[in-house]
Design an enzyme around this catalytic site. Sequence first.
Site, short mmCIF file in Angstrom:
data_model
loop_
_atom_site.label_atom_id
_atom_site.label_comp_id
_atom_site.label_asym_id
_atom_site.label_seq_id
_atom_site.Cartn_x
_atom_site.Cartn_y
_atom_site.Cartn_z
N GLY A 111 -14.80 2.74 33.63
CA GLY A 111 -14.64 2.13 32.31
C GLY A 111 -13.20 2.24 31.85
O GLY A 111 -12.27 2.36 32.68
N ILE A 137 -11.48 4.65 30.35
CA ILE A 137 -10.78 5.88 30.73
C ILE A 137 -10.56 5.91 32.23
O ILE A 137 -9.45 6.20 32.70
CB ILE A 137 -11.56 7.12 30.27
N THR A 183 -14.47 15.40 32.76
CA THR A 183 -14.14 15.23 31.33
C THR A 183 -15.18 14.33 30.67
O THR A 183 -14.93 13.78 29.60
CB THR A 183 -12.74 14.62 31.14
N SER A 184 -16.36 14.17 31.28
CA SER A 184 -17.38 13.28 30.72
C SER A 184 -18.28 14.04 29.76
O SER A 184 -17.96 14.18 28.57
CB SER A 184 -18.18 12.61 31.84
N ARG A 185 -19.38 14.58 30.24
CA ARG A 185 -20.28 15.41 29.46
C ARG A 185 -20.78 16.54 30.35
O ARG A 185 -20.94 16.36 31.57
CB ARG A 185 -21.48 14.60 28.93
N GLU A 190 -22.30 24.15 25.14
CA GLU A 190 -20.95 24.28 24.58
C GLU A 190 -21.04 24.96 23.22
O GLU A 190 -21.84 24.52 22.39
CB GLU A 190 -20.29 22.90 24.42
N HIS A 249 -13.49 21.23 25.66
CA HIS A 249 -13.85 19.87 25.24
C HIS A 249 -12.72 19.26 24.37
O HIS A 249 -12.95 18.86 23.23
CB HIS A 249 -15.16 19.88 24.46
N ALA A 288 -10.28 16.84 25.73
CA ALA A 288 -9.57 15.77 26.43
C ALA A 288 -8.98 14.73 25.48
O ALA A 288 -7.92 14.17 25.74
CB ALA A 288 -10.49 15.09 27.44
#
Length: 330
Positions: free
Chosen positions: A156, A158, A237-239, A268, A287, A289
């Site tokens: 996508g 990013i 760096t997604s979830r 988290e 978290h 980014a």
Amino acid sequence: MVEAKVFMSRPYHPEAETLLRENFEVEVWDKETSPPRELMLEKLAECQALFAESYDRVDAEMMAAGKSLRVISNRAVGTDNLDIPEATRRGILLGNTPGILQDSCADFTFALILDAGRRITFSDRDVRAGNWTYLTQTPYIGTDIHGKTLGIVGLGGIGQRVARRAGGFDMRVLYYSRTRKPEIEEELGTEWMASLDSLLGEADYVSLHMPLTPETEGLIGRLQLERMKPEAFLINTSRGRTVDLKALYEALSGGTIAGAAIDVSDPEPIPLDDPLLSLPNLVITPHIASASSATFKAMANMAALNIIAALTGQPMPSCINPDALEHRRG
């Protein structure tokens, strides 16, 4: 001024707060943690809009409490904290903040790639611990980034920007995505892989950039980690829930892969007694980014503009459930 009340779940967006106060009554939670559930239920019962963070879970019960709730605006791209079907059914518009954070996240992804490969955080910790007592490089020898193969999962906005940055390091860039993107292949020189397994087997660095969905939850588990090269690194760096962290611990501690750098975890914050935190070949950040000062502010302002538009009958900058308009409250 429209007669409406907005509840902001954090106190650290003064510019966005000002935008909202120019149009509505605004109440702000004064702590940097998520409001207690009981308070959220109370505030949603009396507000027309919620300015939320991605850490704030808004489920069906909360939406049912919001008898006059018309819009929830997430200061985030991801919306896995929201019950989208329930919001749509109730005519509650949902906003998010896409586009703004793409370059910041891509910058940060490359920071993690560099950190993991060249052992920057490890070396910093070692110096501070007093272990650098004579001139030697051998404990800190890392892996090159230039000329290596980068595998991107999810091409996508990013992911495309990460691919563009990889060109500056003369990297070969592979990608795996739900749909092939020939125009991006031509523009950036990326190579499409027909399966995730084929990408995992060739990449020196695997970087995750897909949204969290039922299909991507736990996408990277023990079998996928075993398909990676033993000298490869995983970057996330997604979830947090896209990776099985127990399997990641086993892969890192057992030498299945060389290292990992993650900006997200599940849960988290990650508990201090989680065994992952004991590993020298893991880099972990909280978290952040997207958390450059400019991006942080721009995302907040877009979240505010989503609310202003929704409550004044204008098109929202970013609405993820426009079908809710069919059920929208007056």
